[in-house]
Design a protein around this motif. Structure first.
Motif, PDB file in Angstrom:
ATOM      1  N   GLY A  80      85.347  33.731  44.519  1.00 36.13           N
ATOM      2  CA  GLY A  80      84.079  33.022  44.503  1.00 36.13           C
ATOM      3  C   GLY A  80      82.962  33.711  45.258  1.00 36.13           C
ATOM      4  O   GLY A  80      81.886  33.136  45.440  1.00 36.13           O
ATOM      5  N   LYS A  81      83.201  34.946  45.707  1.00 39.25           N
ATOM      6  CA  LYS A  81      82.204  35.668  46.486  1.00 39.25           C
ATOM      7  C   LYS A  81      81.699  36.901  45.733  1.00 39.25           C
ATOM      8  O   LYS A  81      82.346  37.398  44.817  1.00 39.25           O
ATOM      9  CB  LYS A  81      82.803  36.114  47.829  1.00 39.25           C
ATOM     10  N   VAL A  82      80.552  37.369  46.151  1.00 44.88           N
ATOM     11  CA  VAL A  82      80.040  38.666  45.718  1.00 44.88           C
ATOM     12  C   VAL A  82      80.533  39.683  46.745  1.00 44.88           C
ATOM     13  O   VAL A  82      80.505  39.422  47.949  1.00 44.88           O
ATOM     14  CB  VAL A  82      78.497  38.659  45.676  1.00 44.88           C
ATOM     15  N   TYR A  83      80.999  40.833  46.277  1.00 44.53           N
ATOM     16  CA  TYR A  83      81.420  41.826  47.269  1.00 44.53           C
ATOM     17  C   TYR A  83      81.036  43.237  46.868  1.00 44.53           C
ATOM     18  O   TYR A  83      80.780  43.532  45.710  1.00 44.53           O
ATOM     19  CB  TYR A  83      82.907  41.696  47.589  1.00 44.53           C
ATOM     20  N   VAL A  84      80.949  44.087  47.888  1.00 43.88           N
ATOM     21  CA  VAL A  84      80.609  45.498  47.718  1.00 43.88           C
ATOM     22  C   VAL A  84      81.818  46.314  48.153  1.00 43.88           C
ATOM     23  O   VAL A  84      82.405  46.062  49.202  1.00 43.88           O
ATOM     24  CB  VAL A  84      79.375  45.886  48.549  1.00 43.88           C
ATOM     25  N   SER A  85      82.189  47.284  47.327  1.00 45.13           N
ATOM     26  CA  SER A  85      83.389  48.073  47.572  1.00 45.13           C
ATOM     27  C   SER A  85      83.049  49.559  47.600  1.00 45.13           C
ATOM     28  O   SER A  85      82.114  50.012  46.928  1.00 45.13           O
ATOM     29  CB  SER A  85      84.413  47.785  46.474  1.00 45.13           C
ATOM     30  N   ASP A  86      83.815  50.318  48.392  1.00 49.06           N
ATOM     31  CA  ASP A  86      83.690  51.767  48.355  1.00 49.06           C
ATOM     32  C   ASP A  86      85.017  52.403  48.751  1.00 49.06           C
ATOM     33  O   ASP A  86      85.979  51.710  49.109  1.00 49.06           O
ATOM     34  CB  ASP A  86      82.541  52.270  49.240  1.00 49.06           C
ATOM     35  N   PHE A  87      85.063  53.753  48.678  1.00 53.77           N
ATOM     36  CA  PHE A  87      86.257  54.520  48.987  1.00 53.77           C
ATOM     37  C   PHE A  87      85.876  55.653  49.934  1.00 53.77           C
ATOM     38  O   PHE A  87      84.880  56.353  49.706  1.00 53.77           O
ATOM     39  CB  PHE A  87      86.900  55.052  47.700  1.00 53.77           C
ATOM     40  N   PHE A  88      86.667  55.830  50.995  1.00 53.13           N
ATOM     41  CA  PHE A  88      86.325  56.764  52.054  1.00 53.13           C
ATOM     42  C   PHE A  88      87.597  57.190  52.782  1.00 53.13           C
ATOM     43  O   PHE A  88      88.694  56.769  52.443  1.00 53.13           O
ATOM     44  CB  PHE A  88      85.355  56.096  53.038  1.00 53.13           C
ATOM     45  N   PHE A  89      87.471  58.009  53.808  1.00 52.98           N
ATOM     46  CA  PHE A  89      88.557  58.236  54.762  1.00 52.98           C
ATOM     47  C   PHE A  89      87.947  58.574  56.112  1.00 52.98           C
ATOM     48  O   PHE A  89      86.868  59.171  56.185  1.00 52.98           O
ATOM     49  CB  PHE A  89      89.562  59.289  54.282  1.00 52.98           C
ATOM     50  N   THR A  90      88.581  58.145  57.175  1.00 55.65           N
ATOM     51  CA  THR A  90      87.957  58.190  58.498  1.00 55.65           C
ATOM     52  C   THR A  90      87.709  59.595  59.010  1.00 55.65           C
ATOM     53  O   THR A  90      86.800  59.810  59.816  1.00 55.65           O
ATOM     54  CB  THR A  90      88.813  57.438  59.528  1.00 55.65           C
ATOM     55  N   SER A  91      88.502  60.571  58.555  1.00 57.27           N
ATOM     56  CA  SER A  91      88.330  61.949  59.022  1.00 57.27           C
ATOM     57  C   SER A  91      87.421  62.757  58.104  1.00 57.27           C
ATOM     58  O   SER A  91      87.302  63.972  58.266  1.00 57.27           O
ATOM     59  CB  SER A  91      89.690  62.645  59.153  1.00 57.27           C
ATOM     60  N   CYS A  92      86.784  62.110  57.162  1.00 57.58           N
ATOM     61  CA  CYS A  92      85.894  62.775  56.202  1.00 57.58           C
ATOM     62  C   CYS A  92      84.737  63.449  56.939  1.00 57.58           C
ATOM     63  O   CYS A  92      83.993  62.782  57.661  1.00 57.58           O
ATOM     64  CB  CYS A  92      85.364  61.733  55.215  1.00 57.58           C
ATOM     65  N   PRO A  93      84.575  64.747  56.752  1.00 57.45           N
ATOM     66  CA  PRO A  93      83.520  65.474  57.477  1.00 57.45           C
ATOM     67  C   PRO A  93      82.218  65.619  56.697  1.00 57.45           C
ATOM     68  O   PRO A  93      81.271  66.219  57.192  1.00 57.45           O
ATOM     69  CB  PRO A  93      84.162  66.855  57.676  1.00 57.45           C
TER      70      PRO A  93
END
Length: 227
Positions: free
Chosen positions: A83-96
């Motif tokens: 029932g919500k609107v959401y925003v999604s993405d893809f990443f990694f914490t060590s990404c330089p």
């Protein structure tokens, strides 16, 4: 073919399909001044009989059920965003490379909607072997975010890359890339029916401005449906 190479091949095809989908299934009302966001992905006509007459419904692509763990070790599923609107993405914490820019821009979305319970953010790590709950917790703490609003997700690698395909997102293991992974810098706007309604370059301020302005269109759409 190795597990990592297979993941790379499948997710590498997604970006091209997204470009095609954006032109094929644009859901705008040309006869109205009100803006309607497109619905991305494949769609399927389905026939059913109503009161003896054949009616054709359209089944749109939507994000399937999922289950991941966030920075507070809480299970995050499709029920979390129901029932919500959401925003999604893809990443990694060590990404330089692009990830720091993406997260600074996602923080703008977070700040704009942190007091709205009908908007949620989901960030999926594409390096779950490194990005454990503890690593994501530290990352989230440094961003100064609340878990209930912005979930940093980890889990089984296959599951994460499969869900990336469903977002039509490009994400792959790439030993030749800095950090060992390459991925799209896009943010994906998802409506209350888990349909993809927009994609935005998460490294560009002007694109994220557009995302911030588009979210209310989906929120108002839900309000109209419930009246």
């Amino acid at each position: 073919m190795s597990k990592r190479n297979n993941i790379s091949l499948k997710t590498g095809l997604a970006a091209g399909f997204l470009a095609l989908a954006s032109t094929a299934f644009y859901g705008c009302d040309s006869g109205s001044k009100s803006k309607t966001l497109p619905i991305y992905g494949e769609r399927e006509p389905v026939e059913r009989v109503v009161n003896g007459e054949t009616v054709i419904d359209t089944i749109y692509h939507h994000i399937p059920d999922f289950a991941f763990v966030d920075q507070d070790s809480q299970l995050v599923t499709q029920e979390t965003v129901a029932g919500k609107v959401y925003v999604s993405d893809f990443f990694f914490t060590s990404c330089p490379t692009i990830c720091p820019k993406m997260k600074s821009q996602m923080l703008r979305v977070y700040e704009a909607y942190k007091d709205n319970p009908n908007v949620v953010l989901l960030s999926h790590s594409i390096d779950p072997e490194h990005d454990t709950v503890a690593v994501l917790k530290d990352y989230a703490d440094r961003l100064g975010i609340e878990t209930s609003k912005w979930h940093m997700l980890t889990g089984d690698m296959d599951s994460i890359y499969k869900i990336a395909e469903q977002y039509l997102a490009a994400a792959r293991v790439d030993e030749g890339a800095e950090g060992g992974f390459s991925h799209s810098g896009d943010f994906y706007l998802i409506d209350q029916q888990r349909r993809i309604r927009g994609h935005y370059n998460g490294t560009l301020e002007e694109d994220v401005d557009r995302l911030i302005k588009d979210i209310p269109l989906l929120l108002s759409q839900k309000e109209h449906e419930t009246k």
